[in-house]
Design a protein around this motif. Structure first.
Motif, PDB file in Angstrom:
ATOM      1  N   ARG A   3       0.838  -1.198   0.000  1.00 31.63           N
ATOM      2  CA  ARG A   3       0.000   0.000   0.000  1.00 31.63           C
ATOM      3  C   ARG A   3       0.872   1.247   0.000  1.00 31.63           C
ATOM      4  NH1 ARG A   3      -4.441  -1.376   4.557  1.00 31.63           N
ATOM      5  NH2 ARG A   3      -3.962  -3.551   4.181  1.00 31.63           N
ATOM      6  N   GLN A   4       1.914   1.192   0.843  1.00 31.43           N
ATOM      7  CA  GLN A   4       2.802   2.340   0.942  1.00 31.43           C
ATOM      8  C   GLN A   4       3.507   2.585  -0.405  1.00 31.43           C
ATOM      9  OE1 GLN A   4       5.343   1.931   4.381  1.00 31.43           O
ATOM     10  NE2 GLN A   4       4.596   3.901   5.055  1.00 31.43           N
ATOM     11  N   SER A   5       3.919   1.492  -1.065  1.00 31.20           N
ATOM     12  CA  SER A   5       4.564   1.646  -2.369  1.00 31.20           C
ATOM     13  C   SER A   5       3.632   2.307  -3.370  1.00 31.20           C
ATOM     14  CB  SER A   5       4.986   0.286  -2.927  1.00 31.20           C
ATOM     15  OG  SER A   5       5.724  -0.419  -1.982  1.00 31.20           O
ATOM     16  N   VAL A   6       2.359   1.917  -3.315  1.00 30.15           N
ATOM     17  CA  VAL A   6       1.394   2.508  -4.239  1.00 30.15           C
ATOM     18  C   VAL A   6       1.270   4.004  -3.974  1.00 30.15           C
ATOM     19  CG1 VAL A   6      -1.046   2.602  -4.866  1.00 30.15           C
ATOM     20  CG2 VAL A   6       0.092   0.400  -4.620  1.00 30.15           C
ATOM     21  N   ALA A   7       1.205   4.374  -2.686  1.00 29.41           N
ATOM     22  CA  ALA A   7       1.070   5.791  -2.343  1.00 29.41           C
ATOM     23  C   ALA A   7       2.294   6.582  -2.795  1.00 29.41           C
ATOM     24  CB  ALA A   7       0.851   5.948  -0.836  1.00 29.41           C
ATOM     25  N   VAL A   8       3.475   5.977  -2.641  1.00 31.15           N
ATOM     26  CA  VAL A   8       4.699   6.656  -3.082  1.00 31.15           C
ATOM     27  C   VAL A   8       4.690   6.817  -4.602  1.00 31.15           C
ATOM     28  CG1 VAL A   8       7.200   6.429  -3.295  1.00 31.15           C
ATOM     29  CG2 VAL A   8       6.092   5.950  -1.120  1.00 31.15           C
ATOM     30  N   ALA A   9       4.365   5.734  -5.301  1.00 29.00           N
ATOM     31  CA  ALA A   9       4.350   5.780  -6.763  1.00 29.00           C
ATOM     32  C   ALA A   9       3.359   6.832  -7.254  1.00 29.00           C
ATOM     33  CB  ALA A   9       3.988   4.409  -7.334  1.00 29.00           C
ATOM     34  N   ARG A  10       2.192   6.900  -6.581  1.00 29.32           N
ATOM     35  CA  ARG A  10       1.190   7.885  -6.978  1.00 29.32           C
ATOM     36  C   ARG A  10       1.740   9.304  -6.840  1.00 29.32           C
ATOM     37  NH1 ARG A  10      -4.563   8.394  -3.912  1.00 29.32           N
ATOM     38  NH2 ARG A  10      -3.284   8.952  -2.120  1.00 29.32           N
ATOM     39  N   SER A  11       2.390   9.587  -5.715  1.00 29.31           N
ATOM     40  CA  SER A  11       2.833  10.966  -5.488  1.00 29.31           C
ATOM     41  C   SER A  11       3.922  11.372  -6.478  1.00 29.31           C
ATOM     42  CB  SER A  11       3.328  11.124  -4.052  1.00 29.31           C
ATOM     43  OG  SER A  11       4.533  10.398  -3.891  1.00 29.31           O
ATOM     44  N   VAL A  12       4.898  10.485  -6.702  1.00 27.96           N
ATOM     45  CA  VAL A  12       5.984  10.910  -7.583  1.00 27.96           C
ATOM     46  C   VAL A  12       5.549  10.930  -9.039  1.00 27.96           C
ATOM     47  CG1 VAL A  12       7.786  10.181  -6.005  1.00 27.96           C
ATOM     48  CG2 VAL A  12       6.982   8.597  -7.752  1.00 27.96           C
ATOM     49  N   ALA A  13       4.475  10.212  -9.344  1.00 29.83           N
ATOM     50  CA  ALA A  13       3.997  10.236 -10.718  1.00 29.83           C
ATOM     51  C   ALA A  13       3.478  11.614 -11.099  1.00 29.83           C
ATOM     52  CB  ALA A  13       2.891   9.203 -10.909  1.00 29.83           C
ATOM     53  N   TRP A  14       2.938  12.338 -10.132  1.00 32.44           N
ATOM     54  CA  TRP A  14       2.294  13.610 -10.459  1.00 32.44           C
ATOM     55  C   TRP A  14       3.095  14.837 -10.064  1.00 32.44           C
ATOM     56  CZ3 TRP A  14      -1.078  12.392 -13.769  1.00 32.44           C
ATOM     57  CH2 TRP A  14      -1.857  11.251 -13.623  1.00 32.44           C
ATOM     58  N   ALA A  15       4.064  14.658  -9.147  1.00 26.66           N
ATOM     59  CA  ALA A  15       4.763  15.835  -8.629  1.00 26.66           C
ATOM     60  C   ALA A  15       5.666  16.429  -9.693  1.00 26.66           C
ATOM     61  CB  ALA A  15       5.583  15.453  -7.407  1.00 26.66           C
ATOM     62  N   SER A  16       5.574  17.738  -9.902  1.00 28.99           N
ATOM     63  CA  SER A  16       6.491  18.385 -10.817  1.00 28.99           C
ATOM     64  C   SER A  16       7.430  19.322 -10.074  1.00 28.99           C
ATOM     65  CB  SER A  16       5.724  19.154 -11.890  1.00 28.99           C
ATOM     66  OG  SER A  16       4.909  20.124 -11.277  1.00 28.99           O
ATOM     67  N   LYS A  17       7.099  19.690  -8.826  1.00 26.87           N
ATOM     68  CA  LYS A  17       7.923  20.630  -8.079  1.00 26.87           C
ATOM     69  C   LYS A  17       8.411  20.057  -6.752  1.00 26.87           C
ATOM     70  CE  LYS A  17       8.031  24.289 -10.691  1.00 26.87           C
ATOM     71  NZ  LYS A  17       7.091  25.393 -10.592  1.00 26.87           N
ATOM     72  N   LEU A  18       7.492  19.430  -6.014  1.00 25.27           N
ATOM     73  CA  LEU A  18       7.846  19.033  -4.660  1.00 25.27           C
ATOM     74  C   LEU A  18       7.012  17.844  -4.193  1.00 25.27           C
ATOM     75  CD1 LEU A  18       8.489  21.605  -1.852  1.00 25.27           C
ATOM     76  CD2 LEU A  18       7.220  19.554  -1.340  1.00 25.27           C
ATOM     77  N   VAL A  19       7.638  16.911  -3.504  1.00 18.53           N
ATOM     78  CA  VAL A  19       6.903  15.792  -2.897  1.00 18.53           C
ATOM     79  C   VAL A  19       7.155  15.775  -1.404  1.00 18.53           C
ATOM     80  CG1 VAL A  19       6.370  13.346  -3.048  1.00 18.53           C
ATOM     81  CG2 VAL A  19       7.616  14.443  -4.902  1.00 18.53           C
ATOM     82  N   PHE A  20       6.078  15.728  -0.635  1.00 17.39           N
ATOM     83  CA  PHE A  20       6.193  15.456   0.795  1.00 17.39           C
ATOM     84  C   PHE A  20       6.024  13.962   0.991  1.00 17.39           C
ATOM     85  CE2 PHE A  20       4.495  19.846   0.973  1.00 17.39           C
ATOM     86  CZ  PHE A  20       5.509  20.428   1.726  1.00 17.39           C
ATOM     87  N   MET A  21       6.931  13.352   1.744  1.00 12.92           N
ATOM     88  CA  MET A  21       6.746  11.931   2.053  1.00 12.92           C
ATOM     89  C   MET A  21       6.798  11.756   3.558  1.00 12.92           C
ATOM     90  SD  MET A  21       8.807   9.809  -0.787  1.00 12.92           S
ATOM     91  CE  MET A  21       8.768  10.230  -2.533  1.00 12.92           C
ATOM     92  N   ASP A  22       5.628  11.519   4.134  1.00 15.73           N
ATOM     93  CA  ASP A  22       5.526  11.385   5.586  1.00 15.73           C
ATOM     94  C   ASP A  22       5.722   9.918   5.966  1.00 15.73           C
ATOM     95  OD1 ASP A  22       5.049  11.718   8.252  1.00 15.73           O
ATOM     96  OD2 ASP A  22       3.190  12.867   8.001  1.00 15.73           O
ATOM     97  N   GLU A  23       6.905   9.590   6.387  1.00 17.62           N
ATOM     98  CA  GLU A  23       7.284   8.225   6.767  1.00 17.62           C
ATOM     99  C   GLU A  23       6.932   7.203   5.684  1.00 17.62           C
ATOM    100  OE1 GLU A  23       6.640   7.203  10.825  1.00 17.62           O
ATOM    101  OE2 GLU A  23       6.662   9.274  11.497  1.00 17.62           O
ATOM    102  N   PRO A  24       7.471   7.381   4.493  1.00 14.80           N
ATOM    103  CA  PRO A  24       7.102   6.489   3.382  1.00 14.80           C
ATOM    104  C   PRO A  24       7.731   5.109   3.504  1.00 14.80           C
ATOM    105  CG  PRO A  24       8.871   7.937   2.696  1.00 14.80           C
ATOM    106  CD  PRO A  24       8.493   8.362   4.092  1.00 14.80           C
ATOM    107  N   THR A  25       8.725   4.967   4.368  1.00 12.95           N
ATOM    108  CA  THR A  25       9.403   3.676   4.446  1.00 12.95           C
ATOM    109  C   THR A  25       9.049   2.918   5.713  1.00 12.95           C
ATOM    110  OG1 THR A  25      11.318   4.737   5.482  1.00 12.95           O
ATOM    111  CG2 THR A  25      11.381   4.489   3.101  1.00 12.95           C
ATOM    112  N   ALA A  26       8.129   3.472   6.516  1.00 15.11           N
ATOM    113  CA  ALA A  26       7.867   2.910   7.847  1.00 15.11           C
ATOM    114  C   ALA A  26       7.500   1.434   7.804  1.00 15.11           C
ATOM    115  CB  ALA A  26       6.776   3.709   8.539  1.00 15.11           C
ATOM    116  N   ALA A  27       6.719   1.021   6.807  1.00 10.92           N
ATOM    117  CA  ALA A  27       6.233  -0.363   6.801  1.00 10.92           C
ATOM    118  C   ALA A  27       6.977  -1.233   5.795  1.00 10.92           C
ATOM    119  CB  ALA A  27       4.739  -0.383   6.488  1.00 10.92           C
TER     120      ALA A  27
END
Ligand SMILES: Nc1ncnc2c1ncn2[C@@H]1O[C@H](COP(=O)(O)OP(=O)(O)OP(=O)(O)O)[C@@H](O)[C@H]1O
Ligand SMILES: [Mg+2]
Lengths: 254, 345
Positions: free
Chosen positions: A154-178
């Protein structure tokens, strides 16, 4: 150094009587990886929510490209190329990974059908598959609901989603926790790759070696305030921990 | 379901996708469809002569058509993890106001009125349903009052308003032409009212499963906060969903007028519960996020078939609600176990 891309100045955020932020500041420059660290409850997630339009700060200012902005909804941040992996992931568990990736950005069929709001599911699934492969999310099947995936997937999907759309900045709140070892390495790879494409990454993590290995800079939050800033190359785990726990403080401290 | 072998997506080919039928209906829907089939088969085996009679089937279909239209709207509402208790009362309100409007523009009695008046009556029914739906939607999405309470309120208010309109009595004077064509008319043996319901249902299937509106309906029910954070206007979407349910209740009221030749003010007190039961029987989760209109179709017919079937085979019809209750509770229990199994992964 270059002009800051996004800057928060003296943000406060109150939830009723709880002061989650008490004059927090934060700076992210274009194309850098900056880690935001702090103890549990320091206000990291709250700060990220304020900078991604999910919450409105009680007071304080946000500057984007040097100009003051107000983010009154998540769309305001997304329109500026800012994406977020939230700590709680914010995915729809009953929808499949492709649907989640395109949520709020659906591709419609061309022509009349698109005008009627008909989805181009095939195109979305194809593109989602490409993205997931590129960003190393390993899934058994692309059309099972997110709820049927493991926490790490699930976390990987959320990460992939964010970087797919970000053109300027990505916030990642504990993306590696799980994540397991392999997946964690992949996310760190993704972070570096995104940075190399010129997108700023703000990483929140409790894993100090990870923070030092991937970041250019580190900012430390304590009790809702920024208390220290470091260049990752010139600091140590001991120093970071000292700043987080209040053993030593550099700035902004009252 | 899917293979448990862990592969990366790059190796996922077309074959590993869930089969089309399953994806279309969802596992739950398939089971409910089977239950319906078994019921028909059992009753058919016991009394083939009575069950497969054209008039029996016609009647079953026609009586169920109105409930089906209500239930299509209810499906959308429940998928957003909401509830609409007001549909039956809104139906009555729309039916009474539409009948009175047709009478009013025909000098007091619309029995011999033409298509213009009928069209006007349809419009009045749809608009009165839409207004109640909009009111529900705004109170739920803007004022943040729980759907259960808002629609419990409009359940009472819409019925009260309908009684006020005509001093608590039924309204007659439904145009003959309307009844002959839509009410009792048939097309190749299929009652026209059933065709209307089938078209509404087909549109509902398409809206829910192929459009962005449908996708947002699932997203809002699955995780409202996630929907908000990806920029979906949750409030706007919820308003539209209740508006849809209200408008369909208005249409159902008009269909009732055509079928019964009178706008009745009683007999719809449990429509809401019947619609909810149909939706849940059809595999839509009462917790939101999953469900289908096709499942709801099966869910509408199971109680109807049970009722008719029990009468035909000579069992006291009082058994029908008990039988439906058992199937209903079993369906929700199945949904719960499935969810629990899924969440433990
Ligand atoms: N919605 C809310 N309502 C009330 N209090 C809140 C809310 N969100 C956060 N807080 C409070 O604000 C403070 C900061 O919370 P926040 O989630 O930002 O911490 P964090 O630094 O992200 O911690 P962690 O490392 O555990 O994720 C906490 O004391 C928390 O209780
Ligand atoms: Mg946090």
């Amino acid at each position: 150094m270059s002009e800051p891309l996004l800057e928060a100045r003296d943000l406060t955020k109150n939830y009723g009587t709880v002061e989650a932020l008490r004059g927090a500041s934060f700076t992210a420059h274009p194309g850098e990886v900056v880690s935001l660290i702090g103890d549990n409850g320091a206000g990291k997630s709250t700060l990220v929510k304020c900078m991604s339009g999910v919450e409105q700060p009680t007071s304080g200012t946000l500057l984007f490209d040097g100009k003051p902005i107000v983010l009154s909804s998540p769309n305001d941040a997304r329109d500026r190329g800012i994406e977020t992996v939230f700590q709680d992931l914010a995915v729809a568990p009953d929808l499949d990974p492709a649907a989640n990736m395109f949520l709020g950005r659906e591709i419609l069929k061309p022509g009349v059908l698109g005008w009627l709001g008909v989805l181009d599911k095939k195109a979305m699934r194809r593109q989602a598959k490409e993205h997931f492969t590129r960003f190393g999310a390993s899934l058994q099947s692309i059309d099972v609901p997110i709820a049927a995936l493991s926490g790490g997937q699930r976390q990987s999907v959320a990460v992939a989603r964010s970087v797919a759309w970000a053109s300027k900045l990505v916030f990642m709140d504990e993306p590696t926790a799980a994540l397991g070892v392999v997946q964690r390495e992949r996310v760190l790879e993704v972070i570096k790759r995104v940075r190399d494409e010129g997108v700023a990454v703000v990483l929140i993590s409790h894993n100090m070696p990870e923070v030092l290995s991937v970041s250019d800079r580190v900012e430390v939050l304590r009790l809702g305030r920024r208390v220290a800033r470091f260049k990752a190359a010139d600091t140590t785990v001991e120093e970071l921990v000292g700043a987080m726990t209040g053993a030593l403080s550099h700035e902004d401290a009252a | 379901m899917t293979s448990t072998k862990e592969t990366t997506l790059s190796t996922v080919s077309g074959e590993t996708r869930t089969p089309l039928l399953k994806r279309l209906t969802g596992a739950n829907t398939l089971w409910i469809g089977l239950v319906l089939l078994v019921l028909v088969a059992v009753f058919g085996a016991i009394r083939p002569d009575a069950v497969f009679q054209v008039t029996t089937l016609q009647f079953l279909l026609a009586e169920t058509a109105v409930l089906l239209v209500l239930s299509v709207g209810m499906t959308f509402v429940i998928i957003t993890s909401g509830i609409d208790l007001s549909v039956g009362s809104v139906l009555v309100f729309a039916s009474v106001s539409s009948a009175m409007a047709m009478n009013a523009v025909s000098g007091g009695d619309a029995t011999n009125a033409g298509w213009g008046v009928i069209g006007f009556g349809l419009l009045v029914a749809l608009v009165s349903g839409a207004v109640w739906g909009l009111l529900n939607g705004l109170l739920i999405s803007r004022a943040k009052i729980p759907a259960l309470i808002v629609t419990l309120g409009s359940f009472g208010a819409a019925h009260g308003a309908a009684l006020l309109l005509n001093n608590g009595s039924n309204v007659s004077g439904i145009p003959d032409r309307l009844n002959r064509t839509f009410g009792s008319g048939t097309w190749f043996g299929i009652p026209n009212i059933v065709i209307v319901a089938a078209i509404v249902t087909a549109l509902g299937v398409l809206l829910l499963s192929t459009t962005r509106f449908g996708r947002y309906t699932y997203a809002v029910g699955s995780n409202e906060e996630a929907a908000r954070r990806v920029g979906i206007s949750v409030r706007g979407h919820l308003t539209k969903v209740y508006l849809l349910a209200g408008t369909l209740a208005g249409l159902a009221g008009f269909m009732g007028n055509a079928f019964f030749r009178v706008a009745v003010v009683t007999g719809h007190e449990t429509d809401n519960l019947n619609a909810i039961a149909a939706v849940v029987l059809g595999g839509t989760s009462i917790f939101g996020g999953t469900g289908s209109v096709l499942g709801t179709v099966f869910g509408v017919f199971i109680p109807a078939v049970l009722e008719k079937g029990l009468v035909i085979i000579g069992v006291k019809e009082f058994w029908q609600p008990i039988a439906v209750a058992i199937v209903l509770v079993a369906a929700v229990w199945l949904d719960q176990t499935r969810r629990r199994a899924r969440n433990q992964r």
